[in-house]
Design an enzyme around this catalytic site. Structure first.
Site, PDB file in Angstrom:
ATOM      1  N   HIS A 286       0.826  -1.217   0.000  1.00 35.07           N
ATOM      2  CA  HIS A 286       0.000   0.000   0.000  1.00 35.07           C
ATOM      3  C   HIS A 286       0.854   1.258   0.000  1.00 35.07           C
ATOM      4  CE1 HIS A 286       0.254   0.875   4.398  1.00 35.07           C
ATOM      5  NE2 HIS A 286       0.227  -0.437   4.554  1.00 35.07           N
ATOM      6  N   ASP A 298       6.360   0.452   6.575  1.00 35.93           N
ATOM      7  CA  ASP A 298       4.895   0.333   6.398  1.00 35.93           C
ATOM      8  C   ASP A 298       4.384   1.468   5.535  1.00 35.93           C
ATOM      9  OD1 ASP A 298       2.284  -0.426   6.631  1.00 35.93           O
ATOM     10  OD2 ASP A 298       2.035   0.278   8.680  1.00 35.93           O
ATOM     11  N   GLU A 332      -4.865   1.900   2.556  1.00 35.72           N
ATOM     12  CA  GLU A 332      -4.983   0.709   3.417  1.00 35.72           C
ATOM     13  C   GLU A 332      -5.157   1.120   4.869  1.00 35.72           C
ATOM     14  OE1 GLU A 332      -3.715  -2.438   6.158  1.00 35.72           O
ATOM     15  OE2 GLU A 332      -2.725  -0.524   5.859  1.00 35.72           O
ATOM     16  N   GLU A 333      -4.416   2.153   5.272  1.00 31.78           N
ATOM     17  CA  GLU A 333      -4.332   2.458   6.708  1.00 31.78           C
ATOM     18  C   GLU A 333      -5.645   2.912   7.331  1.00 31.78           C
ATOM     19  OE1 GLU A 333      -2.055   1.544   8.400  1.00 31.78           O
ATOM     20  OE2 GLU A 333      -0.119   1.685   7.420  1.00 31.78           O
ATOM     21  N   ASP A 360       3.245  -6.472   3.319  1.00 34.01           N
ATOM     22  CA  ASP A 360       2.858  -5.381   4.219  1.00 34.01           C
ATOM     23  C   ASP A 360       3.194  -5.756   5.658  1.00 34.01           C
ATOM     24  OD1 ASP A 360       1.826  -3.089   5.321  1.00 34.01           O
ATOM     25  OD2 ASP A 360      -0.264  -3.705   5.155  1.00 34.01           O
ATOM     26  N   HIS A 430       3.875   2.678  12.349  1.00 29.43           N
ATOM     27  CA  HIS A 430       2.979   3.831  12.577  1.00 29.43           C
ATOM     28  C   HIS A 430       3.599   4.919  13.455  1.00 29.43           C
ATOM     29  CE1 HIS A 430      -0.824   1.146  11.751  1.00 29.43           C
ATOM     30  NE2 HIS A 430       0.057   1.106  10.771  1.00 29.43           N
TER      31      HIS A 430
END
Ligand code: ZN
Length: 463
Positions: A286, A298, A332-333, A360, A430
């Site tokens: 993503h 990520d 995606e997130e 991912d 994140h």
């Protein structure tokens, strides 16, 4: 006489069949050696990741996300894939704002207390009033604790979810899975008992000062309250402060908000199959990332590995039997709109997908694949382990695959998730620390080559 001849001919046929099988396996092995050699000696994914990370964080709807779309398209065009195109999708647009403060009024027993506890808003959270929310904090570990405490003890307070990821798991994803409901549903659960905000311990096994954001959800029938993550060190300190003085007051200020949806895109590049172009194999990651770091692990890693997987075919002049597609999914997130749109259009256009692989889980050294597929497909994948084990790919197990490819599931397409070494992933996941310098060039390249190897084997041999 006849019977003897029959036996002889059967033996000869068997011999021919086995010889052909061995020679096909030898061909596969030789090609896969070439794929890894090209990736490790002339791979482009590391340089691509540097470029992508230089754009900065790429949260859906942001200007940087739009730049990343342009970047992805340009890279695939430069590699001369047969077709490169964008697939339009509307995405949510949440912005953090410039205020994220959580201040204790007293410093507990520390001689040099930090002025602030490091927090960040969770993605999708509403903001607080401008002057903040001032209240005492009540700590819980499980959702059941809310029920035990009851509305009387929770109403008007900030609920602090402080259940750490379980360190006894050997791979870290189950530990994440066991803690992440606090982040996703904590605000809804606490609001049911009259809480005014939630603070959630960051989803990380490391003790440090980085707060880790991530998606949270509201329920339209329950009062929406602001939600923030606190660093793991901050969580330890907060717990200490409120044990010393359960009535201690804190002020939480957040200025995040959700703006109207924005038009964005999945980015798709394709190499057409030379014999069965109607059968499609997807490899993807993503393109969006959270807004604190550079989205290196990520999921910048998954994006560049997916592009690289197709580039390896071009570089080695391998004409795939079936069609290969690299997809950089958007959103995606905080919405999965890109993954859903891709599957929706695949269905509408009657495309036949036979395999989708997603990377991912970070750009670390690949170890294996989790597979959401039929037993026969899994057997075939397991048979290929003898070719892949020398490259560090040790397992093919039934399990989840990837969020973006999930919507493609229809009982026939095999869905695979690349599973790299997981120990350090949640240190960066994140958080502001998910930056380019955390990615190792060889580990990244091995992951892209591993996906290219699977694409090759299934494209060449089918199921
Ligand atoms: Zn991700």
């Amino acid at each position: 006489m006849c019977q003897v001849w029959g036996m002889k001919s059967t033996s000869i046929l068997l011999f021919i069949f086995l010889s052909l099988k061995v020679s096909a396996q030898n061909n596969d092995s030789a090609t896969i050696r070439k794929i890894f050699t090209e990736a490790l000696t002339a791979g482009k994914s590391y340089d691509q990741l540097r470029q992508l990370c230089n754009i900065g964080p790429r949260l859906s709807g942001s200007e940087n996300a739009a730049k990343a779309v342009e970047w992805g398209k340009k890279v695939m065009e430069e590699y001369d894939f047969d077709t490169v195109y964008l697939q339009e999708v509307m995405v949510p647009h949440w912005v953090r704002g410039d205020k994220e403060i959580f201040v204790p009024e007293k410093a507990g027993s520390r001689s040099t207390p930090p002025k602030y506890l490091n927090i960040c808003a969770l993605g999708g959270s509403i903001g607080t009033p401008e002057k903040g929310i001032r209240s005492s904090v009540i700590e819980v570990k499980q959702f059941e604790d809310l029920e035990k405490l009851g509305r009387k003890q929770i109403e008007g307070k900030i609920v602090f979810f402080n259940r750490p990821m379980d360190p006894t798991h050997i791979t870290t994803f189950p530990a994440y899975g066991g803690a992440v409901n606090q982040r996703g549903s904590g605000a809804v659960m606490a609001a049911k008992y009259g809480a005014v905000a939630v603070i959630v311990r960051s989803m990380s096994l490391a003790l440090d000062d980085f707060p880790h954001t991530g998606a949270m959800r509201y329920d339209d029938s329950i009062t929406k309250i602001p939600a923030a993550a606190i660093s793991t060190n901050g969580a330890e300190y907060l717990s200490e402060l409120i044990k010393l003085d359960p009535e201690a007051k804190f002020t939480l200020t957040l200025s995040c908000q959700t703006l109207p949806d924005v038009k964005s895109y999945n980015v798709i590049g394709e190499i057409k199959g030379s014999q069965n172009p109607g059968e499609i194999l997807v490899v993807g990651g993503h393109l969006d990332s959270w807004d604190l770091g550079e989205g290196a692990h990520d999921d910048g890693a998954g994006c560049v590995q997916s592009i690289e997987a197709l580039r390896l075919f071009k570089a080695l002049k391998i004409k795939p039997v079936r069609t290969l597609r690299a997809v950089l999914f958007m959103n995606e997130e905080n919405g999965l709109r890109g993954g859903k749109k891709y599957a929706e259009l695949a269905k509408a256009n009657k495309e036949k997908h036979i395999l989708a692989i997603e990377s991912d889980a970070g750009g670390f050294a690949p170890r294996g694949f989790d597979a959401d597929c039929t037993d026969e497909q899994l057997k075939k994948l397991k048979d290929y382990l003898q070719i892949l084990t020398p490259y560090g790919i040790h397992f093919m197990e039934k399990g989840g695959s990837g969020a973006d490819i999930g919507p493609l599931k229809d009982g026939t397409v095999a869905l695979l998730g690349l599973r790299p070494e997981s120990q350090r992933y949640f240190d960066y996941h994140h958080a502001a620390s998910d930056t380019f310098d955390k990615v190792n060039k060889r580990e990244l390249e091995l992951g892209g080559a591993a996906m290219a190897a699977i694409l090759y084997l299934i494209s060449e041999n089918g199921w």
